[in-house]
Scaffold this motif. Sequence first.
Motif, PDB file in Angstrom:
ATOM      1  N   LEU A 121       0.906  -0.902   0.204  1.00 55.30           N
ATOM      2  CA  LEU A 121      -0.377  -0.042  -0.150  1.00 55.30           C
ATOM      3  C   LEU A 121       0.827   1.284  -0.169  1.00 55.30           C
ATOM      4  O   LEU A 121       0.823   2.040  -0.697  1.00 55.30           O
ATOM      5  N   ARG A 122       1.782   1.525   0.910  1.00 50.61           N
ATOM      6  CA  ARG A 122       2.874   2.360   0.920  1.00 50.61           C
ATOM      7  C   ARG A 122       3.393   2.586  -0.524  1.00 50.61           C
ATOM      8  O   ARG A 122       3.759   3.732  -1.181  1.00 50.61           O
ATOM      9  N   GLU A 123       3.400   1.748  -0.909  1.00 49.96           N
ATOM     10  CA  GLU A 123       4.527   1.361  -2.987  1.00 49.96           C
ATOM     11  C   GLU A 123       3.786   1.659  -3.015  1.00 49.96           C
ATOM     12  O   GLU A 123       3.880   3.026  -4.755  1.00 49.96           O
ATOM     13  N   ALA A 124       2.105   1.497  -3.493  1.00 46.15           N
ATOM     14  CA  ALA A 124       1.309   2.150  -4.451  1.00 46.15           C
ATOM     15  C   ALA A 124       0.783   3.580  -4.013  1.00 46.15           C
ATOM     16  O   ALA A 124       0.715   4.344  -5.092  1.00 46.15           O
ATOM     17  N   LEU A 125       1.137   3.770  -2.932  1.00 50.20           N
ATOM     18  CA  LEU A 125       0.844   5.487  -2.317  1.00 50.20           C
ATOM     19  C   LEU A 125       1.717   6.459  -3.336  1.00 50.20           C
ATOM     20  O   LEU A 125       1.764   7.491  -3.130  1.00 50.20           O
ATOM     21  N   ALA A 126       2.983   5.453  -2.900  1.00 48.06           N
ATOM     22  CA  ALA A 126       5.053   6.544  -3.255  1.00 48.06           C
ATOM     23  C   ALA A 126       4.328   6.827  -4.680  1.00 48.06           C
ATOM     24  O   ALA A 126       5.014   8.175  -5.200  1.00 48.06           O
ATOM     25  N   ALA A 127       3.636   5.987  -5.440  1.00 45.18           N
ATOM     26  CA  ALA A 127       3.481   6.528  -6.629  1.00 45.18           C
ATOM     27  C   ALA A 127       2.351   7.830  -7.089  1.00 45.18           C
ATOM     28  O   ALA A 127       2.251   7.816  -8.513  1.00 45.18           O
ATOM     29  N   ARG A 128       1.794   7.548  -6.751  1.00 43.36           N
ATOM     30  CA  ARG A 128       0.810   8.786  -6.737  1.00 43.36           C
ATOM     31  C   ARG A 128       0.806  10.422  -5.705  1.00 43.36           C
ATOM     32  O   ARG A 128       0.418   9.910  -4.453  1.00 43.36           O
ATOM     33  N   PRO A 129       2.261  10.281  -5.782  1.00 47.42           N
ATOM     34  CA  PRO A 129       1.812  11.731  -5.007  1.00 47.42           C
ATOM     35  C   PRO A 129       1.068  12.497  -4.585  1.00 47.42           C
ATOM     36  O   PRO A 129       0.048  12.919  -5.251  1.00 47.42           O
ATOM     37  N   GLY A 130       0.806  13.043  -3.566  1.00 47.57           N
ATOM     38  CA  GLY A 130      -0.266  14.345  -3.333  1.00 47.57           C
ATOM     39  C   GLY A 130      -1.868  13.664  -2.502  1.00 47.57           C
ATOM     40  O   GLY A 130      -3.170  13.781  -2.084  1.00 47.57           O
ATOM     41  N   VAL A 131      -1.311  12.276  -3.179  1.00 42.92           N
ATOM     42  CA  VAL A 131      -2.947  11.298  -2.537  1.00 42.92           C
ATOM     43  C   VAL A 131      -2.567  10.160  -0.744  1.00 42.92           C
ATOM     44  O   VAL A 131      -1.552   9.908  -1.083  1.00 42.92           O
ATOM     45  N   HIS A 132      -3.703  11.038   0.358  1.00 43.09           N
ATOM     46  CA  HIS A 132      -3.109  10.230   1.432  1.00 43.09           C
ATOM     47  C   HIS A 132      -4.303   8.923   1.236  1.00 43.09           C
ATOM     48  O   HIS A 132      -5.404   8.849   0.656  1.00 43.09           O
ATOM     49  N   CYS A 133      -4.004   7.851   2.528  1.00 46.10           N
ATOM     50  CA  CYS A 133      -4.829   6.674   3.067  1.00 46.10           C
ATOM     51  C   CYS A 133      -4.537   6.224   4.145  1.00 46.10           C
ATOM     52  O   CYS A 133      -3.741   6.570   4.511  1.00 46.10           O
ATOM     53  N   ALA A 134      -6.032   7.005   4.431  1.00 44.59           N
ATOM     54  CA  ALA A 134      -5.576   6.286   5.999  1.00 44.59           C
ATOM     55  C   ALA A 134      -5.511   4.575   6.126  1.00 44.59           C
ATOM     56  O   ALA A 134      -6.164   4.319   5.349  1.00 44.59           O
ATOM     57  N   VAL A 135      -4.656   4.696   7.139  1.00 43.11           N
ATOM     58  CA  VAL A 135      -5.015   2.937   7.456  1.00 43.11           C
ATOM     59  C   VAL A 135      -5.740   2.361   9.159  1.00 43.11           C
ATOM     60  O   VAL A 135      -5.667   3.532  10.355  1.00 43.11           O
ATOM     61  N   LEU A 136      -6.797   1.491   8.690  1.00 40.90           N
ATOM     62  CA  LEU A 136      -7.377   0.798  10.320  1.00 40.90           C
ATOM     63  C   LEU A 136      -7.108  -0.799  10.295  1.00 40.90           C
ATOM     64  O   LEU A 136      -7.294  -1.320   9.257  1.00 40.90           O
ATOM     65  N   LEU A 137      -6.197  -0.778  11.644  1.00 35.04           N
ATOM     66  CA  LEU A 137      -5.906  -1.972  12.348  1.00 35.04           C
ATOM     67  C   LEU A 137      -7.235  -2.633  12.645  1.00 35.04           C
ATOM     68  O   LEU A 137      -7.961  -2.049  13.828  1.00 35.04           O
ATOM     69  N   ASP A 138      -8.149  -3.192  12.140  1.00 37.39           N
ATOM     70  CA  ASP A 138      -9.941  -4.486  13.460  1.00 37.39           C
ATOM     71  C   ASP A 138      -9.041  -5.495  13.464  1.00 37.39           C
ATOM     72  O   ASP A 138      -8.783  -6.524  13.147  1.00 37.39           O
ATOM     73  N   THR A 139      -9.073  -5.261  14.839  1.00 39.27           N
ATOM     74  CA  THR A 139      -7.972  -6.095  15.320  1.00 39.27           C
ATOM     75  C   THR A 139      -9.352  -7.409  15.848  1.00 39.27           C
ATOM     76  O   THR A 139     -10.515  -6.894  16.275  1.00 39.27           O
ATOM     77  N   LYS A 140      -8.783  -8.468  16.033  1.00 40.97           N
ATOM     78  CA  LYS A 140      -9.903  -9.305  16.503  1.00 40.97           C
ATOM     79  C   LYS A 140      -9.975  -9.380  18.009  1.00 40.97           C
ATOM     80  O   LYS A 140      -9.529  -9.295  18.833  1.00 40.97           O
ATOM     81  N   GLY A 141     -11.013  -9.420  18.312  1.00 39.03           N
ATOM     82  CA  GLY A 141     -11.889  -9.983  19.467  1.00 39.03           C
ATOM     83  C   GLY A 141     -11.843 -11.274  19.724  1.00 39.03           C
ATOM     84  O   GLY A 141     -11.263 -11.952  19.986  1.00 39.03           O
ATOM     85  N   PRO A 142     -12.156 -11.014  21.371  1.00 37.92           N
ATOM     86  CA  PRO A 142     -12.225 -12.449  22.700  1.00 37.92           C
ATOM     87  C   PRO A 142     -13.192 -12.890  21.493  1.00 37.92           C
ATOM     88  O   PRO A 142     -13.917 -12.905  21.214  1.00 37.92           O
TER      89      PRO A 142
END
Length: 179
Positions: free
Chosen positions: A75-96
Amino acid sequence: DKIKSKMATLYDITLAQILKENAPSTRKAKIICTLGPACWSVEGLGNLIDAGMNVARFNFSHGDHVSHFGTLERLREALAARPGVHCAVLLDTKGPEIRTGRVDPSCGDKVTYTKGDIIEVGVDYEKTCTSSFMSCSYKSLAKSVKVGGRMLVADGSLMLKVVELRGDSVMAEVMNTAS
């Protein structure tokens, strides 16, 4: 009249307006994409970014940390090829993982809980489940819920409302009929 005017404006939408290209910076909605094997490549992630993805969701209920880290690097590599474009990352962790007990043989293959019934939910995991008792593997159940609180069972297909706390169990009202 002011409200009617606003409502008329809301419903006066043409197909051309819907299909019009909008810059992500002017769009008011955000697009969250759950990443899976079909889009884990740099090209696939780039396509999602180009389509307007604002948030990349990593579902930790599936996959392992190593594969998710690799996807984050791509994802970082894909974003690096698109200067000025941003994308947040959401980590949906596993519950009990809280498990319900075995079904009592007298109930057949499954137990049906009927809306309005009061059942006991207890932590004696060896006791079998019936239409009036449900066992679960979570030993701290009675300490973790409050009267009036909701409990979701079977991925939310059954909702229970806590009506009484007991030593190692809770009494709960069945909010919807489910098996």
